[in-house]
Design a protein around this motif. Structure first.
Motif, short mmCIF file in Angstrom:
data_model
loop_
_atom_site.label_atom_id
_atom_site.label_comp_id
_atom_site.label_asym_id
_atom_site.label_seq_id
_atom_site.Cartn_x
_atom_site.Cartn_y
_atom_site.Cartn_z
N VAL A 88 -29.53 -14.28 21.43
CA VAL A 88 -29.47 -15.09 22.64
C VAL A 88 -28.28 -16.03 22.52
O VAL A 88 -27.82 -16.31 21.42
CB VAL A 88 -30.78 -15.89 22.81
N TYR A 89 -27.82 -16.52 23.65
CA TYR A 89 -26.71 -17.48 23.61
C TYR A 89 -27.27 -18.87 23.42
O TYR A 89 -27.90 -19.42 24.32
CB TYR A 89 -25.87 -17.39 24.89
N THR A 90 -27.04 -19.43 22.24
CA THR A 90 -27.70 -20.69 21.91
C THR A 90 -27.13 -21.86 22.71
O THR A 90 -27.80 -22.88 22.86
CB THR A 90 -27.56 -20.99 20.41
N GLU A 91 -25.91 -21.73 23.23
CA GLU A 91 -25.33 -22.84 23.99
C GLU A 91 -25.81 -22.85 25.43
O GLU A 91 -25.53 -23.78 26.17
CB GLU A 91 -23.80 -22.77 23.99
N LEU A 92 -26.49 -21.78 25.83
CA LEU A 92 -26.99 -21.73 27.20
C LEU A 92 -28.48 -22.04 27.21
O LEU A 92 -29.16 -21.93 26.20
CB LEU A 92 -26.76 -20.33 27.80
N THR B 88 -24.68 -11.02 19.79
CA THR B 88 -24.68 -11.03 21.25
C THR B 88 -23.74 -9.98 21.83
O THR B 88 -23.88 -9.57 22.98
CB THR B 88 -24.29 -12.41 21.81
N ARG B 91 -25.41 -6.92 23.13
CA ARG B 91 -25.98 -7.05 24.47
C ARG B 91 -24.95 -6.60 25.51
O ARG B 91 -25.28 -5.91 26.47
CB ARG B 91 -26.35 -8.51 24.70
#
Ligand code: ATP
Ligand code: MG
Lengths: 333, 254
Positions: A88-92, B88, B91
């Motif tokens: 997952v994008y941790t900054e989002l 990521t 993805r």
């Protein structure tokens, strides 16, 4: 056509290392298919080939009737992917992560918000929707990464070891969710190294080790093999080779393996064997330094199924173990 | 559920755009990006320009060429290996879009950063130093095309199969410096010996500088159309090795 996935002769070399060795199998539509194997067996490698992330060295993959090598586009739209690490994008925020994935997977604009909300609620993340993911726990990240994998309602969902590292509660939530998705018609390809998890969830299980598939069957039918490779491990003082034949003669013992200062006694019924081992020690004036029962290890299951001798193969990849097994192995005839 | 090619194109554009916007949000505050992308061009500018007497407009033209070049080319080699490491990138690779769409999205990220940084440089130059701009339209076109081209250059390095941005930083920095020093940024083309000038033509930065000279100062050595064309062409050309290296990564398992 009833198969979601058809794989034939699938092979992957990393340089000289043969990670996946000519495997073939089918996954039927609507089933939960378990891909079970110890660390380094080639599970992730296989899953990455099935999801177009890795190019096979050889072999064919057909998903929903499309040859993946030639025609990946329509297939990609129908696949969801939960990788080993929650990517997952941790900054989002959770919401932004879902919205981004929704666009990537072409969820129509009008449905995005509703889908995201529904998923966040199901996964117990709705209250945290505007929190940056860097503040999420491991379990929350895993749930979010599953939500992101299903926002486009895939008909085929790949999960690579979805539960290790999670507490029992989070693991159960995820297993319930897998069952529910499956009940709604999603075919599930579940990679795991936990025998119990495969038992709990799967319609059929493939057992893979060293890049090869040993068996594909229902968990119920594989259970017999699982049972045969349970064991009791005992360390006695004073120790000596002489214990070998005596321990093996105990009722219920199928095989004895000497492992360092311990004896491992394979049996279908560890709980019945325990008191016999203790009695043996008492009768011979021995001290029991340690005594454990062990569930089936995947390596052993693999050996059992392939008809090889349990306990003779290197075991440094064994989950939770890391111990080298001795070779003082005997098999009762 | 068959979709027409127009629908597909529309989707791919939306996907590339989403990738770019997401990356801008995620990476603009990362130290690596700030260091190599935002500060580097200014370091370069000041360390090679302080001793020379220069008109404000000349300074602005040079600074713009540098910001477009360094900032745009810094994004790819930083973001892609990092995304590979965090997983990521899978993805993006697994999503139903073409590799070219993904690469164009990634190229747009560098271009956005570069346009942002050069806008700051431009405003400072015009407002604080009163630099005149000869052709604003040409300037805009030049910034757009130049940042795309150099962003695509960065993608080549970003596509190297690795999960460690550090592995890529070294070769990409070396190449950028090489292209900088052979170019006509610090020594004007017309002052170069013919041999040096011939070498300078190998650097796309030469054309960016010439274009900025046209746009800001109103005069350059080549024609602005040629500059634009070369930049656009080299940008498209840079996508090719990036695609090939992505294929290689897919074989190696990165
Ligand atoms: N990119 C790679 N390059 C080289 N070797 C690799 C690469 N990825 C995996 N391997 C090797 O391939 C073999 C299979 O690895 P894989 O990750 O598929 O196993 P796994 O079954 O998923 O194991 P785990 O349970 O630890 O996740 C291992 O020996 C591993 O070291
Ligand atoms: Mg794995």
């Amino acid at each position: 056509m009833d198969n979601a996935i058809e794989v034939s002769g699938l092979t992957k070399y990393y340089g000289d290392l043969l990670a996946v060795d000519h495997i073939s199998f089918e996954v039927r539509r609507g089933e939960i298919f378990g891909f079970l194997g110890p660390n380094g067996a080639g599970k992730t490698t296989t899953q990455r080939m099935l999801t177009t992330l890795l190019e096979p060295t050889e072999g064919r993959i057909i998903i929903h009737g499309h040859d993946l090598a030639r025609d990946p586009y329509p297939v990609k739209r129908q696949m969801g992917l939960v990788p080993e690490e929650s990517n997952v994008y941790t900054e989002l925020t959770a919401w932004e992560n879902l919205m981004f994935t929704a666009i990537l997977y072409r969820v129509p604009r009008s449905e995005r918000a509703a889908r995201a909300r529904e998923l966040l609620e199901t996964f117990g993340l709705w209250e945290k929707r505007d929190v940056k993911v860097e503040n999420f726990s491991k379990g929350m990240r895993r749930r979010l990464s599953i939500a992101m994998a299903i926002i486009h309602k895939p008909t085929l969902l790949f999960l690579d070891e979805p539960t290790p590292g999670l507490d029992a509660q989070s693991a159960r939530v995820i297993r319930d969710l897998i069952r529910r998705l499956n009940a709604e018609g999603t075919t599930i390809f579940l990679t795991t190294h936990q025998i119990e998890e495969a038992n709990l969830l799967c319609d059929r299980v493939a057992i893979i080790d060293h890049g090869r598939i040993a068996a594909i069957d229902t968990p119920e039918r594989l259970k017999a093999a699982f049972r045969r490779v349970q064991s009791v491990e005992v360390a006695l003082e004073p120790d000596g080779q002489a214990h070998g034949p005596a321990l093996e003669a105990l009722p219920g013992v199928t095989t004895t393996v000497k492992m360092g200062d311990k004896w491992r006694l394979y049996t279908e019924d560890p709980s019945a064997l325990l008191p016999r081992v203790v009695r043996y020690a008492e009768e011979h004036g021995l001290r029991v330094v340690s005594l454990n029962t062990l569930g089936p290890s995947l390596e052993d299951v693999f050996l059992e199924i392939t008809g090889q001798q349990v306990g003779v193969v290197r075991h440094e990849t064994e989950a939770g173990g890391g111990k080298q097994r001795g070779r003082g192995m005997r098999r009762r005839q | 559920m068959k979709e027409g090619w127009l629908q597909r194109l529309q989707n791919e554009v939306a996907q590339a755009w989403a990738v770019a916007v997401k990356d801008v949000k995620v990476y603009y505050l990362r130290p690596g990006m700030i260091m190599f992308g935002f500060l580097m061009p200014f370091f370069m500018f000041f360390s090679f320009s302080v001793r020379r007497e220069m008109a404000a407009a000349q300074g602005v033209a040079r600074l713009l060429a540098l910001t477009v070049f360094f900032t745009a080319a810094a994004a790819g080699p930083f973001i892609i290996p990092l995304e590979r490491r965090l997983g990521t990138y899978d993805r993006l690779l697994a999503a139903p879009m073409s590799l070219l769409t993904l690469l164009l999205g990634k190229a747009a990220v560098g271009a956005f950063f570069a346009i942002g940084v050069s806008a700051v440089a431009l405003i400072v130059g015009v407002v604080a130093f009163g630099a005149p701009i000869a052709h604003p339209g040409l300037l805009t076109a030049g910034l757009l095309v130049g940042s795309f081209s150099f962003s695509a250059l960065g993608l080549i390095f970003g596509s190297i199969p690795t999960r460690n941005p550090g592995d890529v930083q070294m070769p990409s920095t070396l190449l950028r410096w090489g292209l900088l020093f052979i170019s006509g940024v610090f020594i004007p083309l017309e002052e170069m010996a013919p041999a040096a000038r011939a070498v300078a033509y190998l650097s796309p930065l030469t054309y960016a500088q010439d274009l900025m000279n046209h746009a800001v100062l109103g005069a350059g050595l080549l024609t602005p159309w040629l500059d634009l064309l070369v930049l656009l062409g080299s940008g498209l050309l840079f996508l090719l090795p990036a695609v090939l290296m992505h294929r290689r990564s897919r074989r190696l398992g990165y």
